[in-house]
Design a protein around this motif. Sequence first.
Motif, short mmCIF file in Angstrom:
data_model
loop_
_atom_site.label_atom_id
_atom_site.label_comp_id
_atom_site.label_asym_id
_atom_site.label_seq_id
_atom_site.Cartn_x
_atom_site.Cartn_y
_atom_site.Cartn_z
N ALA A 1 0.87 -1.26 -0.05
CA ALA A 1 -0.01 0.03 -0.02
C ALA A 1 0.91 1.28 0.10
O ALA A 1 0.41 2.29 -0.05
CB ALA A 1 -0.87 0.03 1.13
N THR B 1 -5.77 3.52 8.17
CA THR B 1 -6.26 4.43 9.22
C THR B 1 -7.52 5.07 8.39
O THR B 1 -7.39 5.85 7.51
CB THR B 1 -5.25 5.45 10.16
N ASN B 2 -8.77 5.05 9.18
CA ASN B 2 -9.76 5.49 8.21
C ASN B 2 -10.70 6.57 8.78
O ASN B 2 -11.76 7.08 8.35
CB ASN B 2 -10.88 4.37 8.00
N LYS B 3 -10.04 7.39 9.58
CA LYS B 3 -10.69 8.35 10.24
C LYS B 3 -11.23 9.50 9.33
O LYS B 3 -10.59 9.99 8.47
CB LYS B 3 -9.87 9.10 11.36
N THR B 4 -12.51 9.98 9.39
CA THR B 4 -12.97 11.06 8.53
C THR B 4 -14.28 11.46 8.99
O THR B 4 -14.87 11.06 9.99
CB THR B 4 -13.27 10.27 7.06
N ARG C 1 -14.94 17.48 6.34
CA ARG C 1 -13.82 17.71 7.29
C ARG C 1 -12.90 18.89 6.61
O ARG C 1 -13.14 18.82 5.19
CB ARG C 1 -13.02 16.24 7.16
N GLY D 1 -8.84 8.10 -1.66
CA GLY D 1 -8.61 7.77 -0.27
C GLY D 1 -9.86 8.34 0.59
O GLY D 1 -9.90 9.08 1.18
N GLU E 1 -16.36 12.38 2.64
CA GLU E 1 -15.73 13.29 1.59
C GLU E 1 -16.53 13.21 0.43
O GLU E 1 -16.82 14.35 -0.20
CB GLU E 1 -14.24 12.64 1.43
N ASP F 1 -10.68 3.83 -2.65
CA ASP F 1 -9.88 3.46 -1.37
C ASP F 1 -9.20 2.35 -1.74
O ASP F 1 -9.61 1.41 -2.37
CB ASP F 1 -10.97 3.55 -0.15
N ILE F 2 -8.20 1.94 -0.95
CA ILE F 2 -7.55 0.73 -0.82
C ILE F 2 -8.18 -0.46 0.11
O ILE F 2 -8.38 -1.61 -0.25
CB ILE F 2 -5.99 0.62 -0.69
N ILE G 1 -9.05 1.37 -5.48
CA ILE G 1 -7.90 1.79 -6.17
C ILE G 1 -6.76 1.83 -5.19
O ILE G 1 -6.99 2.61 -4.49
CB ILE G 1 -8.23 3.04 -7.07
N ASN G 2 -5.81 1.18 -5.38
CA ASN G 2 -4.54 1.46 -4.66
C ASN G 2 -3.78 2.82 -5.29
O ASN G 2 -3.31 2.56 -6.59
CB ASN G 2 -3.60 0.38 -4.83
N LEU G 3 -3.22 3.74 -4.49
CA LEU G 3 -2.75 5.05 -5.09
C LEU G 3 -1.40 4.60 -5.58
O LEU G 3 -0.95 5.42 -6.43
CB LEU G 3 -2.83 6.17 -4.17
N ARG H 1 -6.86 13.82 0.75
CA ARG H 1 -6.59 14.55 1.95
C ARG H 1 -6.33 13.57 3.07
O ARG H 1 -7.19 12.31 3.29
CB ARG H 1 -7.90 15.47 2.42
N ASN H 2 -5.68 13.65 3.91
CA ASN H 2 -5.11 13.22 5.14
C ASN H 2 -4.89 11.50 4.81
O ASN H 2 -5.33 10.63 5.26
CB ASN H 2 -6.47 13.07 6.17
C1 LIG Z 1 -7.53 8.95 7.15
S1 LIG Z 1 -8.59 8.57 5.73
C2 LIG Z 1 -8.90 9.99 4.82
C3 LIG Z 1 -10.30 9.94 4.45
C4 LIG Z 1 -10.61 11.16 3.79
N1 LIG Z 1 -9.90 11.56 2.72
C5 LIG Z 1 -10.44 12.54 4.70
O1 LIG Z 1 -9.79 13.41 4.69
O2 LIG Z 1 -11.32 12.50 5.73
C6 LIG Z 1 -7.07 7.94 4.73
C7 LIG Z 1 -7.62 6.79 3.80
O3 LIG Z 1 -6.55 6.35 2.81
C8 LIG Z 1 -6.73 5.18 2.41
N2 LIG Z 1 -5.44 4.66 1.81
C9 LIG Z 1 -4.26 4.62 2.54
N3 LIG Z 1 -3.18 4.14 1.72
C10 LIG Z 1 -3.96 4.09 0.61
C11 LIG Z 1 -3.56 3.85 -0.91
N4 LIG Z 1 -2.27 3.12 -1.15
N5 LIG Z 1 -4.27 3.67 -1.82
C12 LIG Z 1 -5.49 4.15 -1.70
N6 LIG Z 1 -6.15 4.46 -0.52
C13 LIG Z 1 -5.29 4.60 0.56
C14 LIG Z 1 -7.10 4.49 3.76
O4 LIG Z 1 -7.81 3.46 3.56
C15 LIG Z 1 -8.10 5.69 4.33
O5 LIG Z 1 -9.42 5.00 4.10
#
Ligand SMILES: C[S@@+](CC[C@H](N)C(=O)[O-])C[C@H]1O[C@@H](n2cnc3c(N)ncnc32)[C@H](O)[C@@H]1O
Length: 266
Positions: free
Chosen positions: A41, A95-98, A102, A136, A142, A168-169, A225-227, A244-245
Amino acid sequence: MYVRTLPVTREHPPMPAPLPGTMHITDKEFQAFRKLIFHEAGISLSDAKRALVASRLARRLRHFGFTSYTQYYNHLMDQDPDGHERVQMVNCLTTNKTNFFRESHHFTFLREHVLPWLQEQVRQGTPARMRFWSAGCSTGEEPYSLAMTVREALPSLANWDLRILASDIDTSVLQAAERGIYTADRLDGVSDAQQRRHFLRGRGQWEGTYQVKPELQQIITFRRINLNEEPWPIRTRFHVILCRNVVIYFNRETQRRLFERFADAL
Ligand SMILES: C[S@@+](CC[C@H](N)C(=O)[O-])C[C@H]1O[C@@H](n2cnc3c(N)ncnc32)[C@H](O)[C@@H]1O
């Protein structure tokens, strides 16, 4: 796969006591999972995340009845040909906090600057087309905030070809996002008027929950989608990408590469 399996050993050097309900993770095991999550990831875990990794993976160990992280690691390496368990492992370590709206100034910026600019382009003859990407998106707050912002700013939305890609992944948060059902305490940031306009109130067994209205959901496509995978399975170019985040979990090199690719996707 470049990460080798670990020899199963029952002897561990003395380490701090694990969190309640968590098994002991050795340094070698932690380093192996750290490499694996980076590989899968792009997530960079500091040494300080050791207890967190142990506690987040503990339920997968319990699921299989494993008594050590090595057994789980070896299962991932040798017994997971379709990668299903690897997806579960990644789900545990994200980490999925949202929350809705936001960092609300981003949505104010969209409403006051980006959307009027797009409207102006259309007045000058550009097709009335909008493409947004919430990269993400976690449990969906979001992209739904984005959809609410656009619907409220553009009353004649029927004339627009509007799509939001939300990715998101983590497959478990994507499922929740697609369902679009939230408990009342998750609606902080959504005004009463927005609640009435964009949500259906649950009744009976759904009392206390709110579901996003279909007209908002229809604008959004949710995809895993894995970024950090290349190339992304996307052909569209976007007017706006919200990421974001998310990159806070990536190292500098991973961030740099991602920003280059985002720039190409605009
Ligand atoms: C803290 S949340 C942010 C959610 C939203 N963007 C926000 O700002 O409230 C981070 C998200 O990024 C995703 N994430 C982490 N690595 C990733 C990757 N390689 N590809 C896609 N998503 C990823 C996580 O699964 C998570 O749901």
